[in-house]
Scaffold this motif. Structure first.
Motif, PDB file in Angstrom:
ATOM      1  N   PHE A 160       0.802  -1.222   0.000  1.00 52.46           N
ATOM      2  CA  PHE A 160       0.000   0.000   0.000  1.00 52.46           C
ATOM      3  C   PHE A 160       0.832   1.267   0.000  1.00 52.46           C
ATOM      4  O   PHE A 160       0.397   2.304  -0.512  1.00 52.46           O
ATOM      5  CB  PHE A 160      -0.934   0.018   1.217  1.00 52.46           C
ATOM      6  CG  PHE A 160      -2.284  -0.575   0.959  1.00 52.46           C
ATOM      7  CD1 PHE A 160      -3.316   0.187   0.446  1.00 52.46           C
ATOM      8  CD2 PHE A 160      -2.519  -1.917   1.221  1.00 52.46           C
ATOM      9  CE1 PHE A 160      -4.562  -0.360   0.201  1.00 52.46           C
ATOM     10  CE2 PHE A 160      -3.764  -2.489   0.988  1.00 52.46           C
ATOM     11  CZ  PHE A 160      -4.793  -1.707   0.469  1.00 52.46           C
ATOM     12  N   PHE A 161       2.052   1.220   0.557  1.00 48.97           N
ATOM     13  CA  PHE A 161       2.841   2.437   0.725  1.00 48.97           C
ATOM     14  C   PHE A 161       4.194   2.300   0.048  1.00 48.97           C
ATOM     15  O   PHE A 161       4.652   1.190  -0.246  1.00 48.97           O
ATOM     16  CB  PHE A 161       3.021   2.744   2.216  1.00 48.97           C
ATOM     17  CG  PHE A 161       1.728   2.979   2.944  1.00 48.97           C
ATOM     18  CD1 PHE A 161       1.142   4.226   2.968  1.00 48.97           C
ATOM     19  CD2 PHE A 161       1.091   1.930   3.598  1.00 48.97           C
ATOM     20  CE1 PHE A 161      -0.058   4.435   3.631  1.00 48.97           C
ATOM     21  CE2 PHE A 161      -0.110   2.131   4.262  1.00 48.97           C
ATOM     22  CZ  PHE A 161      -0.689   3.390   4.276  1.00 48.97           C
ATOM     23  N   ASN A 162       4.867   3.435  -0.180  1.00 48.11           N
ATOM     24  CA  ASN A 162       6.154   3.398  -0.862  1.00 48.11           C
ATOM     25  C   ASN A 162       7.263   2.969   0.087  1.00 48.11           C
ATOM     26  O   ASN A 162       7.080   2.887   1.295  1.00 48.11           O
ATOM     27  CB  ASN A 162       6.476   4.766  -1.498  1.00 48.11           C
ATOM     28  CG  ASN A 162       6.566   5.881  -0.460  1.00 48.11           C
ATOM     29  OD1 ASN A 162       7.208   5.734   0.563  1.00 48.11           O
ATOM     30  ND2 ASN A 162       5.923   7.001  -0.745  1.00 48.11           N
ATOM     31  N   SER A 163       8.443   2.733  -0.484  1.00 46.52           N
ATOM     32  CA  SER A 163       9.543   2.156   0.280  1.00 46.52           C
ATOM     33  C   SER A 163      10.045   3.066   1.383  1.00 46.52           C
ATOM     34  O   SER A 163      10.643   2.599   2.350  1.00 46.52           O
ATOM     35  CB  SER A 163      10.710   1.821  -0.667  1.00 46.52           C
ATOM     36  OG  SER A 163      11.133   2.984  -1.356  1.00 46.52           O
ATOM     37  N   ASP A 164       9.851   4.377   1.247  1.00 53.05           N
ATOM     38  CA  ASP A 164      10.357   5.304   2.253  1.00 53.05           C
ATOM     39  C   ASP A 164       9.539   5.278   3.545  1.00 53.05           C
ATOM     40  O   ASP A 164      10.017   5.699   4.590  1.00 53.05           O
ATOM     41  CB  ASP A 164      10.356   6.738   1.699  1.00 53.05           C
ATOM     42  CG  ASP A 164      11.318   6.900   0.530  1.00 53.05           C
ATOM     43  OD1 ASP A 164      12.340   6.193   0.536  1.00 53.05           O
ATOM     44  OD2 ASP A 164      11.037   7.715  -0.357  1.00 53.05           O
ATOM     45  N   THR A 165       8.307   4.797   3.457  1.00 51.57           N
ATOM     46  CA  THR A 165       7.440   4.857   4.635  1.00 51.57           C
ATOM     47  C   THR A 165       6.952   3.492   5.112  1.00 51.57           C
ATOM     48  O   THR A 165       6.516   3.370   6.259  1.00 51.57           O
ATOM     49  CB  THR A 165       6.200   5.716   4.332  1.00 51.57           C
ATOM     50  OG1 THR A 165       5.490   5.147   3.209  1.00 51.57           O
ATOM     51  CG2 THR A 165       6.594   7.145   3.999  1.00 51.57           C
ATOM     52  N   LEU A 241      -5.916  -7.673   3.594  1.00 53.66           N
ATOM     53  CA  LEU A 241      -5.063  -6.518   3.328  1.00 53.66           C
ATOM     54  C   LEU A 241      -4.062  -6.823   2.219  1.00 53.66           C
ATOM     55  O   LEU A 241      -3.831  -5.998   1.331  1.00 53.66           O
ATOM     56  CB  LEU A 241      -4.331  -6.112   4.603  1.00 53.66           C
ATOM     57  CG  LEU A 241      -3.376  -4.914   4.509  1.00 53.66           C
ATOM     58  CD1 LEU A 241      -4.149  -3.633   4.238  1.00 53.66           C
ATOM     59  CD2 LEU A 241      -2.567  -4.783   5.799  1.00 53.66           C
ATOM     60  N   VAL A 242      -3.473  -8.024   2.252  1.00 52.89           N
ATOM     61  CA  VAL A 242      -2.512  -8.417   1.223  1.00 52.89           C
ATOM     62  C   VAL A 242      -3.199  -8.553  -0.136  1.00 52.89           C
ATOM     63  O   VAL A 242      -2.683  -8.074  -1.151  1.00 52.89           O
ATOM     64  CB  VAL A 242      -1.820  -9.743   1.609  1.00 52.89           C
ATOM     65  CG1 VAL A 242      -0.984 -10.262   0.446  1.00 52.89           C
ATOM     66  CG2 VAL A 242      -0.942  -9.542   2.834  1.00 52.89           C
ATOM     67  N   VAL A 243      -4.355  -9.208  -0.162  1.00 54.51           N
ATOM     68  CA  VAL A 243      -5.079  -9.397  -1.428  1.00 54.51           C
ATOM     69  C   VAL A 243      -5.447  -8.053  -2.044  1.00 54.51           C
ATOM     70  O   VAL A 243      -5.238  -7.824  -3.243  1.00 54.51           O
ATOM     71  CB  VAL A 243      -6.347 -10.250  -1.193  1.00 54.51           C
ATOM     72  CG1 VAL A 243      -7.210 -10.273  -2.454  1.00 54.51           C
ATOM     73  CG2 VAL A 243      -5.959 -11.663  -0.782  1.00 54.51           C
ATOM     74  N   VAL A 244      -5.978  -7.149  -1.230  1.00 58.63           N
ATOM     75  CA  VAL A 244      -6.345  -5.817  -1.729  1.00 58.63           C
ATOM     76  C   VAL A 244      -5.094  -5.064  -2.174  1.00 58.63           C
ATOM     77  O   VAL A 244      -5.100  -4.370  -3.199  1.00 58.63           O
ATOM     78  CB  VAL A 244      -7.100  -5.020  -0.648  1.00 58.63           C
ATOM     79  CG1 VAL A 244      -7.364  -3.595  -1.108  1.00 58.63           C
ATOM     80  CG2 VAL A 244      -8.413  -5.714  -0.303  1.00 58.63           C
ATOM     81  N   GLY A 245      -4.017  -5.207  -1.422  1.00 62.32           N
ATOM     82  CA  GLY A 245      -2.773  -4.536  -1.783  1.00 62.32           C
ATOM     83  C   GLY A 245      -2.225  -5.021  -3.108  1.00 62.32           C
ATOM     84  O   GLY A 245      -1.719  -4.228  -3.911  1.00 62.32           O
ATOM     85  N   VAL A 246      -2.306  -6.338  -3.350  1.00 64.16           N
ATOM     86  CA  VAL A 246      -1.845  -6.890  -4.619  1.00 64.16           C
ATOM     87  C   VAL A 246      -2.669  -6.339  -5.785  1.00 64.16           C
ATOM     88  O   VAL A 246      -2.125  -5.922  -6.820  1.00 64.16           O
ATOM     89  CB  VAL A 246      -1.908  -8.427  -4.595  1.00 64.16           C
ATOM     90  CG1 VAL A 246      -1.708  -8.997  -5.997  1.00 64.16           C
ATOM     91  CG2 VAL A 246      -0.883  -8.999  -3.644  1.00 64.16           C
ATOM     92  N   LYS A 247      -3.974  -6.311  -5.607  1.00 61.71           N
ATOM     93  CA  LYS A 247      -4.840  -5.786  -6.669  1.00 61.71           C
ATOM     94  C   LYS A 247      -4.573  -4.296  -6.910  1.00 61.71           C
ATOM     95  O   LYS A 247      -4.547  -3.833  -8.055  1.00 61.71           O
ATOM     96  CB  LYS A 247      -6.308  -5.983  -6.279  1.00 61.71           C
ATOM     97  CG  LYS A 247      -6.747  -7.445  -6.278  1.00 61.71           C
ATOM     98  CD  LYS A 247      -8.219  -7.579  -5.907  1.00 61.71           C
ATOM     99  CE  LYS A 247      -8.636  -9.039  -5.927  1.00 61.71           C
ATOM    100  NZ  LYS A 247     -10.086  -9.205  -5.538  1.00 61.71           N
ATOM    101  N   ARG A 248      -4.335  -3.567  -5.838  1.00 63.16           N
ATOM    102  CA  ARG A 248      -4.080  -2.139  -5.976  1.00 63.16           C
ATOM    103  C   ARG A 248      -2.759  -1.880  -6.685  1.00 63.16           C
ATOM    104  O   ARG A 248      -2.662  -0.983  -7.531  1.00 63.16           O
ATOM    105  CB  ARG A 248      -4.062  -1.496  -4.584  1.00 63.16           C
ATOM    106  CG  ARG A 248      -3.912   0.020  -4.632  1.00 63.16           C
ATOM    107  CD  ARG A 248      -3.856   0.593  -3.236  1.00 63.16           C
ATOM    108  NE  ARG A 248      -3.739   2.045  -3.263  1.00 63.16           N
ATOM    109  CZ  ARG A 248      -3.491   2.793  -2.211  1.00 63.16           C
ATOM    110  NH1 ARG A 248      -3.337   2.213  -1.026  1.00 63.16           N
ATOM    111  NH2 ARG A 248      -3.382   4.081  -2.307  1.00 63.16           N
ATOM    112  N   SER A 249      -1.733  -2.657  -6.354  1.00 64.27           N
ATOM    113  CA  SER A 249      -0.436  -2.459  -6.978  1.00 64.27           C
ATOM    114  C   SER A 249      -0.472  -2.806  -8.459  1.00 64.27           C
ATOM    115  O   SER A 249       0.216  -2.186  -9.272  1.00 64.27           O
ATOM    116  CB  SER A 249       0.628  -3.324  -6.279  1.00 64.27           C
ATOM    117  OG  SER A 249       0.342  -4.704  -6.407  1.00 64.27           O
TER     118      SER A 249
END
Length: 253
Positions: A160-165, A241-249
């Motif tokens: 969900f978030f970039n590598s810096d955060t 959360l992981v499933v939604v994150g994969v779809k979002r990415s």
């Protein structure tokens, strides 16, 4: 032919994390410091608690916290690396995507085990006691076994978030959950009722079970099924959360 695991990559990844001051401070140093602060240095540490003393109670709590931080922060880094194009790099090496994921997971588990070892060593050196040796092993096994679920949380945060955060957010949120999940300080009344719904509560409660069988320092008791249900529900939430994150990415590509 793709490799299922790379010892070379595991060694490189482990050394990279050991040289990372963030990892040393929050994943390994903070749980030990919190045990020394809330357990070893307090007068009440020698008081009886279940089948041991309060120092053991606090030691197990901090070891569980360290495991959750290690699993969530290191797997969040793996997720952000994957988003940054590591799949294309892996295609040019014998290590496949599955092997990369397993290597990262094993690295996270190794650091979680190291966090537990350091906190338990600090407890052993400062008078943490349990009536039977098996209670030490049982608590450590529960911590490392159930603690794997926070790897899912880290993956979700990383997606969900970039590598810096991502890594910072994963560890900071675990600290927040610990404060409000009856991990760092004993809660009572309404705050304890709220704590029972937080992500770390069931995990830490089960980790303490070999010592206190659900009996809290405030005199209240956790039911085994309630602690288990808390873990199951949050496992499901992290998986979603992981499933939604994969779809979002994927939609961002």
């Amino acid at each position: 032919m793709t490799m299922s695991i790379s010892p070379t990559m595991m060694r490189i990844e482990a050394m990279r994390q050991i040289r990372n001051p963030y990892t040393l401070a929050f994943t390994l140093g903070m749980p030990v410091a919190m045990y020394l602060l809330f357990g070893a240095s307090m007068d009440y540490g020698a008081m009886s608690a279940g089948h041991g003393n309060v120092k053991f109670y606090v030691m197990v709590s901090m070891a569980a916290y360290g495991t959750a931080v290690a699993m969530s922060s290191l797997t969040s880094l793996a997720a952000t690396e994957a988003k940054q194009g590591w799949g294309r790099q892996l295609a040019m090496t014998p290590l496949g995507t599955a092997g990369y994921a397993v290597t990262k997971l094993l690295t996270a588990v190794a650091f979680a085990a190291l966090a537990v070892l350091l906190v338990f060593a600090a407890g052993l050196a400062t008078g943490a006691e349990a009536s039977d040796a098996w209670r030490w092993w049982a608590s450590a096994g529960i911590i490392l076994g159930i603690g794997l679920i926070y790897g899912l949380y880290g993956l979700g945060v990383g997606l969900f978030f970039n590598s810096d955060t991502a890594a910072a957010l994963a560890s900071i949120s675990m600290t927040f959950f610990a404060f409000f999940g009856n991990v760092f300080i004993p809660l009572d009344g309404v705050m304890l009722d709220i704590a029972r719904f937080t992500p770390l509560y069931g995990f830490v409660s089960l980790s303490r079970w070999p010592l206190n069988e659900g009996l809290l320092t405030t005199g209240q008791t956790d039911e085994l099924w309630m602690s288990g249900l808390n873990v199951i529900v949050w496992l499901a939430v992290f998986a979603v959360l992981v499933v939604v994150g994969v779809k979002r990415s994927r939609t961002r590509r």
